[in-house]
Design an enzyme around this catalytic site. Structure first.
Site, PDB file in Angstrom:
ATOM      1  N   GLU A  35       0.821  -1.210   0.000  1.00  0.00           N
ATOM      2  CA  GLU A  35       0.000   0.000   0.000  1.00  0.00           C
ATOM      3  C   GLU A  35       0.856   1.262   0.000  1.00  0.00           C
ATOM      4  OE1 GLU A  35      -3.002   0.161  -0.668  1.00  0.00           O
ATOM      5  OE2 GLU A  35      -3.559  -1.937  -0.454  1.00  0.00           O
ATOM      6  N   GLN A  40       0.130   6.854  -5.019  1.00  0.00           N
ATOM      7  CA  GLN A  40       0.431   7.733  -6.159  1.00  0.00           C
ATOM      8  C   GLN A  40       1.362   7.068  -7.165  1.00  0.00           C
ATOM      9  OE1 GLN A  40      -0.838  11.432  -6.244  1.00  0.00           O
ATOM     10  NE2 GLN A  40      -2.167   9.852  -5.463  1.00  0.00           N
ATOM     11  N   THR A  41       1.295   5.754  -7.239  1.00  0.00           N
ATOM     12  CA  THR A  41       2.244   5.019  -8.077  1.00  0.00           C
ATOM     13  C   THR A  41       1.518   3.888  -8.792  1.00  0.00           C
ATOM     14  OG1 THR A  41       3.996   5.525  -6.494  1.00  0.00           O
ATOM     15  CG2 THR A  41       4.423   3.732  -8.039  1.00  0.00           C
ATOM     16  N   LEU A  78      12.018   5.443  -7.063  1.00  0.00           N
ATOM     17  CA  LEU A  78      10.559   5.309  -6.971  1.00  0.00           C
ATOM     18  C   LEU A  78       9.872   6.639  -6.661  1.00  0.00           C
ATOM     19  CD1 LEU A  78       8.337   3.240  -7.293  1.00  0.00           C
ATOM     20  CD2 LEU A  78       8.541   2.681  -4.870  1.00  0.00           C
ATOM     21  N   GLY A  79      10.628   7.594  -6.116  1.00  0.00           N
ATOM     22  CA  GLY A  79      10.035   8.899  -5.857  1.00  0.00           C
ATOM     23  C   GLY A  79       9.278   8.986  -4.544  1.00  0.00           C
ATOM     24  N   TYR A  80       8.872  10.194  -4.212  1.00  0.00           N
ATOM     25  CA  TYR A  80       8.165  10.453  -2.938  1.00  0.00           C
ATOM     26  C   TYR A  80       8.868   9.747  -1.781  1.00  0.00           C
ATOM     27  CZ  TYR A  80       4.218  12.825  -5.147  1.00  0.00           C
ATOM     28  OH  TYR A  80       3.433  13.717  -5.821  1.00  0.00           O
ATOM     29  N   CYS A 190     -12.846   2.081 -15.575  1.00  0.00           N
ATOM     30  CA  CYS A 190     -13.199   3.492 -15.384  1.00  0.00           C
ATOM     31  C   CYS A 190     -11.928   4.329 -15.279  1.00  0.00           C
ATOM     32  CB  CYS A 190     -14.064   3.641 -14.133  1.00  0.00           C
ATOM     33  SG  CYS A 190     -15.035   5.171 -14.110  1.00  0.00           S
ATOM     34  N   CYS A 206     -24.989   4.603 -14.820  1.00  0.00           N
ATOM     35  CA  CYS A 206     -23.886   5.563 -14.629  1.00  0.00           C
ATOM     36  C   CYS A 206     -24.270   6.923 -15.207  1.00  0.00           C
ATOM     37  CB  CYS A 206     -22.618   5.050 -15.311  1.00  0.00           C
ATOM     38  SG  CYS A 206     -21.245   6.228 -15.264  1.00  0.00           S
TER      39      CYS A 206
END
Length: 355
Positions: A35, A40-41, A78-80, A190, A206
């Site tokens: 998680e 954001q990945t 990986l960032g952040y 979606c 929808c």
DNA sequence: CACTCGTGGCC
DNA sequence: TGGCCAAGAGT
């Protein structure tokens, strides 16, 4: 009627979901790790990191016993990076203060560093079957389009409205599958662009599909402003050792390593930079030449990165400089732009001009 | 609440 | 190409 939504979603998930390694376990450590990595990945980007982490750090005790530098090195690229720092903090707390056992409720999980509203619900649901709905970017988009929600997604009331809907439709059984299904819908059908509405079991009810406004939901809040920064890195190599320093402060790449850095407001000429080096490091006649340029585009910043080779012999180093042997560079967590430079430099040698 | 934190992929 | 976006959280 009330159960129809959850029944359909669970049925759809069971037929179409992707098989992913963190879906094969209820081990809280692995669920937690996945998680954090996936915040954001995209799955495609995070998957190899997940596999590497459970191999290098098989348990929370292994992760807790490592140094922060080692964790950041595994996280490199990986960032952040605050995710990696908080991951390590929380691993130490769980291993050394909580006997290695994760809290089994959302209300306790959310107290841990790096675990917020979404992640606490996800762990509580996937590991401990707590009936709490997850709301991430996928769910905002999927439910927002279904219900025709045009209020900006960064408003708390928008999230509250979605949460009410999900509570009303939360199933008595298979709540974790329901949650997985919510996110998998957003990931597979979606999607932000070109949603595959034809295959969606919910298209008849929808709002966005019926009104052909899928592209207008979710409504984004503010526009991103990009700040331009100029990073001048000094590549100093002496006796097969290379100068590094650790980035500090509340800024990008905190606690990662970099070459000694001179940040300037604008692009600087060679002579300007020589004067700055003279003032800052008391090096009389700095001999420098630009050996590489990178435009490093980030979400909120555009970094104009120049690598300057400094050829003077330096007798006395600033205290925060570290000299690493060139064979050892890969053991330091570097920002992507610098690990890329080092790769280029190792392969091509000295003369390189990359933009 | 508004802002910040990375990277790679997509069109 | 540049802007948008992705399993958010901390401050």
């Amino acid at each position: 009627m009330h159960n129809k939504f959850s029944n359909s979603l669970i049925a759809w998930y069971q037929e179409y979901h992707r098989k992913l390694p963190w879906r094969e376990t209820k081990d809280a450590y692995k669920i937690w790790l996945s998680e954090i990595i996936l915040q954001q990945t995209r799955v495609q980007q995070g998957l190899s990191y997940y596999l590497k982490f459970i191999q290098v750090f098989p348990t929370v005790f292994d992760l807790a016993s490592a140094t922060e530098d080692e964790v950041l090195t595994q996280w490199q690229g990986l960032g952040y990076y605050s995710r990696a720092r908080n991951l390590h903090l929380t691993a130490k707390k769980i291993a050394f203060e909580m006997g290695g056992k994760f809290p089994n409720s959302k209300s306790e999980l959310i107290k841990l560093k790096g675990i917020g509203d979404y992640t606490s619900s996800a762990i509580a649901s996937f590991c401990f079957d707590e009936p709490t709905a997850v709301i991430d970017g996928n769910v905002f988009r999927f439910i927002g389009r279904m219900l025709g929600i045009f209020s900006p997604i960064d408003l708390p009331e928008t999230k509250a409205r979605i949460n009410i809907f999900l509570q009303e439709h939360f199933p008595k059984k298979n709540g974790n599958t329901f949650n997985q299904g919510l996110m998998e819908m957003g990931a597979l059908l979606c999607t932000p662009k070109n949603p595959n509405c034809e295959e969606c079991p919910f298209k008849m009810s929808c709002y966005a599909f019926q009104n052909n406004c899928q592209a207008d939901i979710p409504v984004k809040g503010k526009k991103i402003k990009v700040r331009i920064r100029h990073f001048n890195y000094l590549f100093i190599s002496q006796e097969n050792n290379i100068a590094l320093q650790k980035r500090k402060g509340q800024d990008i790449w905190k606690n990662l390593y970099e070459f000694p850095c001179i940040e300037t407001d604008q692009e600087v000429s060679q002579t300007d930079l020589q004067n700055i080096i003279n003032e800052k490091y008391k090096i009389k006649n700095p001999i420098i030449s630009s050996i590489a340029n990178y435009n490093h585009q980030l979400t909120h910043q555009k970094l104009k990165v120049t690598i300057w080779k400094l050829d003077n012999y330096i007798a006395e180093m600033p205290k925060n400089w570290i000299f690493a042997s060139s064979n050892d560079i890969n053991n330091f967590a570097l920002p992507r732009v610098l690990s890329r430079f080092w790769e280029d430099f190792s392969n091509n040698g000295l003369q390189l001009q990359i933009v």
